[in-house]
Design a protein around this motif. Structure first.
Motif, PDB file in Angstrom:
ATOM      1  N   ASP A  77      -5.021  -0.533  20.952  1.00 31.56           N
ATOM      2  CA  ASP A  77      -5.295  -1.054  22.291  1.00 31.56           C
ATOM      3  C   ASP A  77      -4.320  -0.523  23.332  1.00 31.56           C
ATOM      4  OD1 ASP A  77      -7.373  -2.631  21.293  1.00 31.56           O
ATOM      5  OD2 ASP A  77      -6.014  -4.299  20.837  1.00 31.56           O
ATOM      6  N   VAL A  78      -3.166  -0.068  22.872  1.00 35.34           N
ATOM      7  CA  VAL A  78      -2.120   0.332  23.826  1.00 35.34           C
ATOM      8  C   VAL A  78      -1.659   1.772  23.674  1.00 35.34           C
ATOM      9  CG1 VAL A  78      -1.238  -2.014  24.104  1.00 35.34           C
ATOM     10  CG2 VAL A  78      -0.321  -0.565  22.284  1.00 35.34           C
ATOM     11  N   TRP A 130       6.886  -5.702  29.674  1.00 35.76           N
ATOM     12  CA  TRP A 130       5.928  -5.385  30.735  1.00 35.76           C
ATOM     13  C   TRP A 130       6.220  -4.026  31.355  1.00 35.76           C
ATOM     14  CZ3 TRP A 130       6.559  -4.487  35.978  1.00 35.76           C
ATOM     15  CH2 TRP A 130       5.375  -4.436  36.734  1.00 35.76           C
ATOM     16  N   LYS A 131       7.486  -3.749  31.589  1.00 36.84           N
ATOM     17  CA  LYS A 131       7.864  -2.480  32.220  1.00 36.84           C
ATOM     18  C   LYS A 131       7.396  -1.295  31.398  1.00 36.84           C
ATOM     19  CE  LYS A 131      12.208  -1.298  32.253  1.00 36.84           C
ATOM     20  NZ  LYS A 131      13.650  -1.252  32.586  1.00 36.84           N
ATOM     21  N   GLN A 132       7.394  -1.472  30.083  1.00 42.22           N
ATOM     22  CA  GLN A 132       6.990  -0.389  29.207  1.00 42.22           C
ATOM     23  C   GLN A 132       5.470  -0.244  29.131  1.00 42.22           C
ATOM     24  OE1 GLN A 132       8.315  -0.757  25.165  1.00 42.22           O
ATOM     25  NE2 GLN A 132       7.905   1.366  24.686  1.00 42.22           N
ATOM     26  N   CYS A 133       4.767  -1.348  28.891  1.00 42.08           N
ATOM     27  CA  CYS A 133       3.318  -1.240  28.723  1.00 42.08           C
ATOM     28  C   CYS A 133       2.611  -1.046  30.055  1.00 42.08           C
ATOM     29  CB  CYS A 133       2.755  -2.469  28.007  1.00 42.08           C
ATOM     30  SG  CYS A 133       2.897  -4.014  28.912  1.00 42.08           S
ATOM     31  N   ASN A 134       3.309  -1.247  31.183  1.00 37.02           N
ATOM     32  CA  ASN A 134       2.706  -1.047  32.492  1.00 37.02           C
ATOM     33  C   ASN A 134       2.878   0.379  32.994  1.00 37.02           C
ATOM     34  OD1 ASN A 134       1.289  -2.407  34.707  1.00 37.02           O
ATOM     35  ND2 ASN A 134       3.106  -1.981  35.914  1.00 37.02           N
ATOM     36  N   SER A 143       2.418   4.585  32.891  1.00 41.88           N
ATOM     37  CA  SER A 143       1.237   5.425  32.688  1.00 41.88           C
ATOM     38  C   SER A 143       1.098   5.846  31.234  1.00 41.88           C
ATOM     39  CB  SER A 143       1.305   6.661  33.586  1.00 41.88           C
ATOM     40  OG  SER A 143       2.486   7.403  33.314  1.00 41.88           O
ATOM     41  N   ASN A 144       2.209   5.990  30.551  1.00 44.04           N
ATOM     42  CA  ASN A 144       2.180   6.321  29.129  1.00 44.04           C
ATOM     43  C   ASN A 144       3.346   5.632  28.455  1.00 44.04           C
ATOM     44  OD1 ASN A 144       1.957   7.353  26.579  1.00 44.04           O
ATOM     45  ND2 ASN A 144       2.100   9.499  27.168  1.00 44.04           N
ATOM     46  N   TRP A 145       3.099   4.440  27.932  1.00 46.00           N
ATOM     47  CA  TRP A 145       4.199   3.623  27.401  1.00 46.00           C
ATOM     48  C   TRP A 145       4.889   4.293  26.226  1.00 46.00           C
ATOM     49  CZ3 TRP A 145       4.759   1.757  22.469  1.00 46.00           C
ATOM     50  CH2 TRP A 145       3.638   1.777  21.647  1.00 46.00           C
ATOM     51  N   GLN A 146       4.191   5.222  25.565  1.00 42.92           N
ATOM     52  CA  GLN A 146       4.793   5.855  24.392  1.00 42.92           C
ATOM     53  C   GLN A 146       5.989   6.725  24.756  1.00 42.92           C
ATOM     54  OE1 GLN A 146       0.966   6.842  21.746  1.00 42.92           O
ATOM     55  NE2 GLN A 146       0.760   7.373  23.872  1.00 42.92           N
ATOM     56  N   THR A 147       6.011   7.244  25.994  1.00 37.52           N
ATOM     57  CA  THR A 147       7.112   8.111  26.400  1.00 37.52           C
ATOM     58  C   THR A 147       8.171   7.355  27.191  1.00 37.52           C
ATOM     59  OG1 THR A 147       5.944   8.765  28.428  1.00 37.52           O
ATOM     60  CG2 THR A 147       5.596  10.122  26.475  1.00 37.52           C
TER      61      THR A 147
END
Length: 232
Positions: A110-111, A205-209, A211-215
């Protein structure tokens, strides 16, 4: 063995496409198992803290309206200057508050995009091949060049890549795995005074919000952080 994972390629077709010295059917089952496991990782997405909200407000030029939404989805937007000011003052009063609340429980699919699954799958399969098929390889190489080609073809057969990628891509995935892996782990939670260790992680939130939380640089919760479970 495959769990809830539904293969996108039949075993017979897989065996026809693959050049492998071992048992092809067992390799197929192993690939399904790995994909089932790496696709079934869970995360708690956290709501923005008061500090997160204030950090975003500081970036804005001038707030001219606020929107209120009830639990049914009905909303009203207010642009009355005095009301907007009162809301902003209330938010800024707790600008350093970092209390965490959960938003929802979600699966990795999902993420994250397929790059995450590619790297996780490639590393797990490469580690298995290295452990159970002791052939001559280059020094410090996890798998041989031909084994890298095999893994990249399997990624394609399972539709994790749009086309069969090169060995250079395999090496990229190994490097990405090292940055992705810390995002997945075990969380020690205290419930009713009892400590429990669960296979999940929290995404701020800062991470999953992003554009690309993986980076985005991963920020683990600190020992002693309080997370309130809401909206579950």
């Amino acid at each position: 063995m495959q769990g809830k994972y539904k293969p996108v390629i039949a075993c017979d077709n897989f065996c026809k496409e693959i050049q492998f010295q071992g048992n092809k059917e067992e390799l197929y089952m192993l690939c399904c198992y790995i994909l089932g496991v790496v696709s079934d990782i869970y995360f708690f997405k956290l709501r923005p803290t008061a500090k997160d909200v204030n950090d975003e407000l500081d970036k804005m030029d001038e707030v001219v309206s606020v929107t209120f939404t009830d639990k049914t989805g009905k909303s009203i937007t207010v642009n009355t200057e005095s009301i907007v000011r009162e809301v902003l003052d209330a938010v800024k009063a707790d600008r350093n508050d970092t209390a965490y609340e959960t938003d929802k429980l979600c699966k990795i699919t999902d993420v994250a995009d397929t790059t995450y699954l590619q790297s996780m799958f490639a590393m797990e399969l490469a580690t298995f091949i290295n452990s159970y098929f002791p052939v001559k390889r280059r020094k410090d190489s996890l798998v041989s060049v031909s084994e890298q080609e095999l893994i990249m073809k399997i990624l394609y057969l399972f539709k994790l890549t749009p086309a069969k990628a090169t060995n250079n891509r395999f090496r990229q995935l190994m490097m990405l795995y090292k940055s992705f892996k810390p995002n997945v782990g075990w969380a020690e939670l205290s419930m009713d005074g009892i400590k429990r260790v669960l296979p999940l992680a929290f995404i701020k939130w800062k991470q999953c919000n992003s554009s690309n939380w993986q980076t985005t640089e991963y920020e683990k919760n600190n020992i002693g952080d309080t997370v309130t479970f809401k909206g579950m």
